[in-house]
Every structure is written in structure tokens, then in C-alpha cells.
Design a protein around this motif. Structure first.
Motif, PDB file in Angstrom:
ATOM      1  N   VAL A 140       0.835  -1.201   0.000  1.00 22.55           N
ATOM      2  CA  VAL A 140       0.000   0.000   0.000  1.00 22.55           C
ATOM      3  C   VAL A 140       0.872   1.255   0.000  1.00 22.55           C
ATOM      4  O   VAL A 140       0.617   2.197  -0.748  1.00 22.55           O
ATOM      5  CB  VAL A 140      -0.966   0.021   1.204  1.00 22.55           C
ATOM      6  CG1 VAL A 140      -1.777   1.315   1.217  1.00 22.55           C
ATOM      7  CG2 VAL A 140      -1.891  -1.181   1.171  1.00 22.55           C
ATOM      8  N   TYR A 141       1.905   1.254   0.835  1.00 21.53           N
ATOM      9  CA  TYR A 141       2.812   2.415   0.843  1.00 21.53           C
ATOM     10  C   TYR A 141       3.455   2.611  -0.524  1.00 21.53           C
ATOM     11  O   TYR A 141       3.611   3.748  -0.992  1.00 21.53           O
ATOM     12  CB  TYR A 141       3.885   2.258   1.907  1.00 21.53           C
ATOM     13  CG  TYR A 141       3.410   2.519   3.309  1.00 21.53           C
ATOM     14  CD1 TYR A 141       2.806   3.726   3.658  1.00 21.53           C
ATOM     15  CD2 TYR A 141       3.568   1.562   4.306  1.00 21.53           C
ATOM     16  CE1 TYR A 141       2.381   3.977   4.951  1.00 21.53           C
ATOM     17  CE2 TYR A 141       3.147   1.802   5.605  1.00 21.53           C
ATOM     18  CZ  TYR A 141       2.550   3.006   5.918  1.00 21.53           C
ATOM     19  OH  TYR A 141       2.126   3.259   7.199  1.00 21.53           O
ATOM     20  N   ASP A 142       3.814   1.523  -1.176  1.00 20.31           N
ATOM     21  CA  ASP A 142       4.392   1.611  -2.516  1.00 20.31           C
ATOM     22  C   ASP A 142       3.382   2.221  -3.491  1.00 20.31           C
ATOM     23  O   ASP A 142       3.705   3.135  -4.252  1.00 20.31           O
ATOM     24  CB  ASP A 142       4.827   0.223  -2.984  1.00 20.31           C
ATOM     25  CG  ASP A 142       5.543   0.227  -4.313  1.00 20.31           C
ATOM     26  OD1 ASP A 142       6.038   1.293  -4.743  1.00 20.31           O
ATOM     27  OD2 ASP A 142       5.628  -0.845  -4.934  1.00 20.31           O
ATOM     28  N   ALA A 143       2.149   1.734  -3.448  1.00 19.05           N
ATOM     29  CA  ALA A 143       1.102   2.263  -4.338  1.00 19.05           C
ATOM     30  C   ALA A 143       0.836   3.732  -4.063  1.00 19.05           C
ATOM     31  O   ALA A 143       0.523   4.505  -4.975  1.00 19.05           O
ATOM     32  CB  ALA A 143      -0.183   1.451  -4.175  1.00 19.05           C
ATOM     33  N   LYS A 144       0.998   4.130  -2.814  1.00 18.14           N
ATOM     34  CA  LYS A 144       0.770   5.512  -2.404  1.00 18.14           C
ATOM     35  C   LYS A 144       1.989   6.398  -2.710  1.00 18.14           C
ATOM     36  O   LYS A 144       1.952   7.599  -2.496  1.00 18.14           O
ATOM     37  CB  LYS A 144       0.463   5.534  -0.904  1.00 18.14           C
ATOM     38  CG  LYS A 144       0.028   6.859  -0.347  1.00 18.14           C
ATOM     39  CD  LYS A 144      -0.266   6.745   1.134  1.00 18.14           C
ATOM     40  CE  LYS A 144      -0.595   8.139   1.666  1.00 18.14           C
ATOM     41  NZ  LYS A 144      -0.845   8.159   3.078  1.00 18.14           N
ATOM     42  N   GLN A 170       8.441   4.453   3.632  1.00 16.79           N
ATOM     43  CA  GLN A 170       7.666   3.540   4.484  1.00 16.79           C
ATOM     44  C   GLN A 170       7.601   2.149   3.865  1.00 16.79           C
ATOM     45  O   GLN A 170       7.654   1.158   4.591  1.00 16.79           O
ATOM     46  CB  GLN A 170       6.264   4.086   4.730  1.00 16.79           C
ATOM     47  CG  GLN A 170       6.212   5.179   5.763  1.00 16.79           C
ATOM     48  CD  GLN A 170       6.724   4.731   7.115  1.00 16.79           C
ATOM     49  OE1 GLN A 170       7.729   5.245   7.604  1.00 16.79           O
ATOM     50  NE2 GLN A 170       6.072   3.789   7.731  1.00 16.79           N
ATOM     51  N   ALA A 171       7.469   2.078   2.554  1.00 21.57           N
ATOM     52  CA  ALA A 171       7.447   0.771   1.883  1.00 21.57           C
ATOM     53  C   ALA A 171       8.753   0.024   2.141  1.00 21.57           C
ATOM     54  O   ALA A 171       8.747  -1.172   2.454  1.00 21.57           O
ATOM     55  CB  ALA A 171       7.210   0.940   0.387  1.00 21.57           C
ATOM     56  N   ILE A 172       9.868   0.740   2.030  1.00 22.87           N
ATOM     57  CA  ILE A 172      11.175   0.119   2.259  1.00 22.87           C
ATOM     58  C   ILE A 172      11.283  -0.380   3.694  1.00 22.87           C
ATOM     59  O   ILE A 172      11.727  -1.515   3.938  1.00 22.87           O
ATOM     60  CB  ILE A 172      12.304   1.115   1.920  1.00 22.87           C
ATOM     61  CG1 ILE A 172      12.356   1.321   0.405  1.00 22.87           C
ATOM     62  CG2 ILE A 172      13.649   0.634   2.469  1.00 22.87           C
ATOM     63  CD1 ILE A 172      13.212   2.492  -0.037  1.00 22.87           C
ATOM     64  N   ILE A 173      10.861   0.434   4.644  1.00 19.79           N
ATOM     65  CA  ILE A 173      10.910   0.026   6.058  1.00 19.79           C
ATOM     66  C   ILE A 173      10.092  -1.249   6.268  1.00 19.79           C
ATOM     67  O   ILE A 173      10.542  -2.188   6.942  1.00 19.79           O
ATOM     68  CB  ILE A 173      10.418   1.166   6.971  1.00 19.79           C
ATOM     69  CG1 ILE A 173      11.438   2.309   6.971  1.00 19.79           C
ATOM     70  CG2 ILE A 173      10.138   0.664   8.391  1.00 19.79           C
ATOM     71  CD1 ILE A 173      10.927   3.600   7.592  1.00 19.79           C
ATOM     72  N   ARG A 210      12.195  -3.203  -6.519  1.00 17.31           N
ATOM     73  CA  ARG A 210      11.318  -2.384  -7.363  1.00 17.31           C
ATOM     74  C   ARG A 210      11.026  -1.030  -6.717  1.00 17.31           C
ATOM     75  O   ARG A 210      10.801  -0.042  -7.411  1.00 17.31           O
ATOM     76  CB  ARG A 210      10.016  -3.113  -7.644  1.00 17.31           C
ATOM     77  CG  ARG A 210      10.191  -4.279  -8.585  1.00 17.31           C
ATOM     78  CD  ARG A 210       8.873  -4.963  -8.841  1.00 17.31           C
ATOM     79  NE  ARG A 210       9.066  -6.106  -9.727  1.00 17.31           N
ATOM     80  CZ  ARG A 210       8.143  -6.990 -10.001  1.00 17.31           C
ATOM     81  NH1 ARG A 210       6.936  -6.865  -9.450  1.00 17.31           N
ATOM     82  NH2 ARG A 210       8.385  -7.977 -10.813  1.00 17.31           N
ATOM     83  N   VAL A 211      11.004  -1.002  -5.384  1.00 15.45           N
ATOM     84  CA  VAL A 211      10.756   0.252  -4.682  1.00 15.45           C
ATOM     85  C   VAL A 211      11.961   1.174  -4.799  1.00 15.45           C
ATOM     86  O   VAL A 211      11.819   2.390  -4.965  1.00 15.45           O
ATOM     87  CB  VAL A 211      10.399   0.026  -3.202  1.00 15.45           C
ATOM     88  CG1 VAL A 211      10.248   1.331  -2.446  1.00 15.45           C
ATOM     89  CG2 VAL A 211       9.135  -0.800  -3.077  1.00 15.45           C
ATOM     90  N   TYR A 212      13.159   0.576  -4.749  1.00 22.41           N
ATOM     91  CA  TYR A 212      14.365   1.394  -4.885  1.00 22.41           C
ATOM     92  C   TYR A 212      14.420   1.993  -6.269  1.00 22.41           C
ATOM     93  O   TYR A 212      14.830   3.049  -6.517  1.00 22.41           O
ATOM     94  CB  TYR A 212      15.630   0.558  -4.655  1.00 22.41           C
ATOM     95  CG  TYR A 212      15.868   0.169  -3.211  1.00 22.41           C
ATOM     96  CD1 TYR A 212      15.907   1.114  -2.206  1.00 22.41           C
ATOM     97  CD2 TYR A 212      16.080  -1.155  -2.861  1.00 22.41           C
ATOM     98  CE1 TYR A 212      16.144   0.758  -0.882  1.00 22.41           C
ATOM     99  CE2 TYR A 212      16.325  -1.525  -1.549  1.00 22.41           C
ATOM    100  CZ  TYR A 212      16.364  -0.565  -0.569  1.00 22.41           C
ATOM    101  OH  TYR A 212      16.594  -0.922   0.724  1.00 22.41           O
TER     102      TYR A 212
END
Length: 85
Positions: free
Chosen positions: A43-47, A52-55, A83-85
């Protein structure tokens, strides 16, 4: 999940409530607890809240390494984290 409607804040709130229950019932180092952290990370990634997604993804990895070791699920989380990085 509230993500279908893109209500990310409501989804995060719901997952955080579930996480608090999991932490109380199962504790931090349980694969089911890791699963909720993974859902929060998505969800953090989508947002686009990438920090926060990484954490959350790093928390998933820490829990899974401690509970199940190296496996396919850990590899999949590494890919999602990349993918988040």
C-alpha cells in the motif's frame, strides 16, 4: 482491501489494526506478522510513500530470515524491495 478504491489511508489504517492484533497474539517474529508488514509495504508503494514501503519490506525480510530462513518467499520480497528502490 480498500486499495481497489485507491483509499490508501483507509487501507493503511485497516492493516495497522490487523498488525496490532497480530503483534499481540503472535508477536513480532511470526510469518503471519511478516505478511501484514508486506501488505502494508504494498500500500505504501502504491501511495508512493517509498520510505515507508522500504521500512516495511525490510521488516518482512528480518522476520522471515529469523523464522523461515532463505526461501522463495524471501526472494520474492527482495524483488519487491528492489522495485521500490
Amino acid at each position: 482491501c480498500h486499495c481497489g478504491q485507491k483509499d490508501y489511508d483507509q487501507a493503511i489504517s485497516s492493516y495497522q489494526k490487523a498488525l496490532q492484533i497480530q503483534l499481540t497474539v503472535l508477536g513480532e517474529n511470526h510469518p503471519d506478522t511478516a505478511n501484514i508488514y508486506g501488505l502494508l509495504a504494498e500500500v505504501y508503494d502504491a501511495k508512493t510513500d517509498y520510505n515507508q514501503a522500504i521500512i516495511c519490506y525490510q521488516t518482512v525480510l528480518r522476520i522471515l530470515h529469523a523464522t523461515v530462513g532463505e526461501n522463495r518467499q524471501v526472494a520474492n520480497i527482495c524483488v519487491l524491495l528492489a522495485r521500490v528502490y
